[in-house]
Scaffold this active site. Sequence first.
Site, PDB file in Angstrom:
ATOM      1  N   CYS A  30       0.733  -1.109  -0.012  1.00 46.76           N
ATOM      2  CA  CYS A  30      -0.007   0.214   0.048  1.00 46.76           C
ATOM      3  C   CYS A  30       0.966   1.234   0.079  1.00 46.76           C
ATOM      4  CB  CYS A  30      -1.039  -0.044   1.200  1.00 46.76           C
ATOM      5  SG  CYS A  30      -1.813   1.262   1.445  1.00 46.76           S
ATOM      6  N   CYS A  33       0.033   3.815   2.816  1.00 44.44           N
ATOM      7  CA  CYS A  33       0.386   3.212   4.081  1.00 44.44           C
ATOM      8  C   CYS A  33       1.982   3.675   4.253  1.00 44.44           C
ATOM      9  CB  CYS A  33       0.389   1.747   4.129  1.00 44.44           C
ATOM     10  SG  CYS A  33      -1.413   1.304   4.014  1.00 44.44           S
TER      11      CYS A  33
END
Length: 947
Positions: A30, A33
């Site tokens: 991600c 993230c």
Amino acid sequence: MSVNIGSEAEWQGLLSGTNVVIADFYADWCGPCKMIAPHYEKLANEHSRPKKVAFAKINVDSQSGIARANAVSAMPTFKIFHGGNCIETIKGANPAALTQAITNAVKLGGAGKASGNVFQTPGRKLGGEALGGKAAPGAARAPAAPISWRFGWLLNALIVFVGLYLFDPYKAAEKSVFNTHRPAQAAGSKGEATATTPATPAPSASPEEIEQVVRDAKQRFRDTLPKGYLNQEEYALYERLYGPPLRETLPEDVGIDTHADMGPRPPRPDNEGTVIRQLEDGEIEEISYEIPRDQGEALESEVPVEQVDEKDSMNLAQHAPGYVDLVARNQREYDAMQKLSKDFEESQRKQREAEEKAAAKEEEELQRQAEESRTWPEEEEYSQKELADTRRFHPLSVEGRFYDELVELALPRDQLITPIRELLDRTHIDHVKKAAEDAFGGAGLPNSPATPSWNKTGPMKGVGLPADQRHMTEIEADAFIAGSLPPAYASTMSILKEVRKRVGTEWLQTRLKAGGLNVLDAGSGGAGLIAWDEIVRAEWDLLKEKGEVRGLEPPGKKTVVVGSDRLRHRVKTFLENTTFLPRLPDYEHSGEMRGGHLDAGDKPQVRKSYDIIIASHLFLNEEQDHYRQAILNNLWSLLNKDGGLLIVVEKAHPRGFEAVAHARDTILKQFLLPQAGQPDNLPENPNPAYQREREPGHVVAPCTNQGVCPMYQIPGKSRGRKDFCSFNQRFVRPAFYSQVLGSGQHNQGDVDFSYVAIRRGVEKKSSLTGKEATNTAFKGFENTEEKLDMQTLPRSIMRPLKRKGHVTLDLCTPEGRLERWTVPKSFSKLAYHDARKSRWGDLWALGAKTRVPREARAGRGPDDGGKRAGQGSKPRRVEITMGPGGISAGEKNAPRERRAKNKKNQKKDLIKELMEAEEEEERIISKQMDEEVEAQLALEDKKHGRL
């Protein structure tokens, strides 16, 4: 610092043993993230407290059970747990929201249980009122509000209950107080109120309810407020507690932009599939692909699925819960966030429309540019620049001009530009440009007939793709007609105009009346014939106006030398009634056809002869002098003995000038008789193989002297030559030629060239010697009314030097010398005016006040051995020395070897010297070893008595 959760037991232990837990649900692939991870670690290092506040990181891929238990559907997701219960969820990489939520949660961790006004919000009934007995998770229990029974409320409930069964049940349910999505009605207010203009408070709301609404608004929207969200009483309490809001709430403030993809999606087509692919940076990309119909039908037949009504599936998709449905805690929040969501969708729609419009416009522009790049540009109309008014000039100054009335030549559109354009339309412009650069020496085509100005100091070579080349590819033929014909036409047209002036129109008109002229184009690939056709048509039109000739086309024969069949197929499209020859005819080495041949008659066949031969760029490509001599002999044998004209054209640089000057010098010394009063310029070492009977003739242009060229006193190549005879012609470049050159829309072209035009069989008319003609021209012909022979005038070889009050002209005189004439204003106002307006190549007839000789900067010569070789006081000597390495010879008082001053060449010379020294050392060592071995062998032989 944060703790990485490795098992579900560890997670449960952390929840049970810590008051407040902030969890980061992330994935390694991600991107958001990774972006917010440093910020999360910074907050963890700042607020972590043992058993009070803990920060955890949970990988959703390795701990999928924990992620499913906490309903994690997007990454990153941050959840705040208090006493084991989730009290706050932040989805997406929103640093500001995460910081605010953690700051509030840390306060809970320090108090053990919830205390104070942090997260202190009473629960809500389904109808929107506060719960009396139970508090919301994470909030302190609030005192129950007293229940007041009113008759109006009972009557309203009775009417609604009856309406559910007797009248319109849907309408009654919509207006019921039990409907959680019923819009809130503010008493005493019409429409929505802004944050700065609050609405009238509802009379039924209690102080606890008002406080709860305000705190919920602060928690949800933080330092902003939606338009009309609070009424007057609620807004007053909001200002008293938190101050005025900073601004109106935006969709980004409540995470609508981050979770915009959580809404209902239309059902995917049955023939569409999806695959997941991991990119290089770790992110996951979803790729949709279309399943072929036959494959999709096979899959449906093999794996039967439960059929669902299409209308039911659409209803399910429409009623799927979205982000607002999941996070809104009451009807007021739902309405406000729903409006923000619609505003966000509207802004996204407008943005998409703007992006689509910009993309469409960009696509159209790209298509247009691609279309323009695939097609050759259209030709534009152009206006030709004319010289100044001729009435202000002396008639002899006008007659002596090298240029015509027009400064720029316009290439004939119907005869040249349009046919070439139609031929090139079959080929991509990029391919033609690349082929032209490969054939003519790179960008700018330095080895084409037109040498670019920035490459005049580069390698001086001939034309890279000659017209008589036997083998050409299709693309090379296109490159020739696109890159060679336009400048070749401009230079040839300029020369033919000058020759026409100096020879006179009487000879041309006489030959046209008698049946026309026979012209040979050798080297320009047909450009010379097009230029000649323009000259002949002008004379033909004059004769037609006089009524002396009839017919649409002027008579005559045209011949061109084209070696390649592919080039011939292209050139014949715009050359009509033209004979094509694969090579130059050679009559020098062919015998006469008579006597012993079966097909020969009693008399020899009449050999072809040409009245005008245009030899373009034939000599510079031949490096050896005897090759040039052979070409010149062949051309001279093809020239008509009764007034034929030979025009030799080369590129304008020292090597090109030397090729033209060599041909001129050879013709004057070997082929023509000397002029009256001129010395006989015989060659120093005549070659018997090239000797022939000399005949009358003279140089027509550009020279007015019939002797040795003052810039070519010593035959051969010369290093460092500065002065060489050259001329310039400006022309309007066709669009296709500009594209091949890579110069865009610039349509002004220049071609520099050196040339000489020599007439065979006709002597010069003037009886003046060169010196007499020069002295007479110096006096000037401003007041002369007699007819003047323009070939007795000096020619300007450079641009005039304009100074205040005088003009200096550099002239090549009929005497064969270079002189500098000064024309002051006091000498003659008309001469001063014409001198200032004169141009390079003009003949000068108005005299001058002073003149001084000018030395030609002809260079150092090919083999002079340096500057000190012939002029040094010390003679050269060769010294022979005997050394350990043997006999060596060295030249004393020799000129020093010239080395380049750049570091690269110095490094090369140093490496060379080191290698030579190493070789010398190895040779000496090997010689010493051989001597030692021989001495050892001699000792052994002596020891054993062999000697």
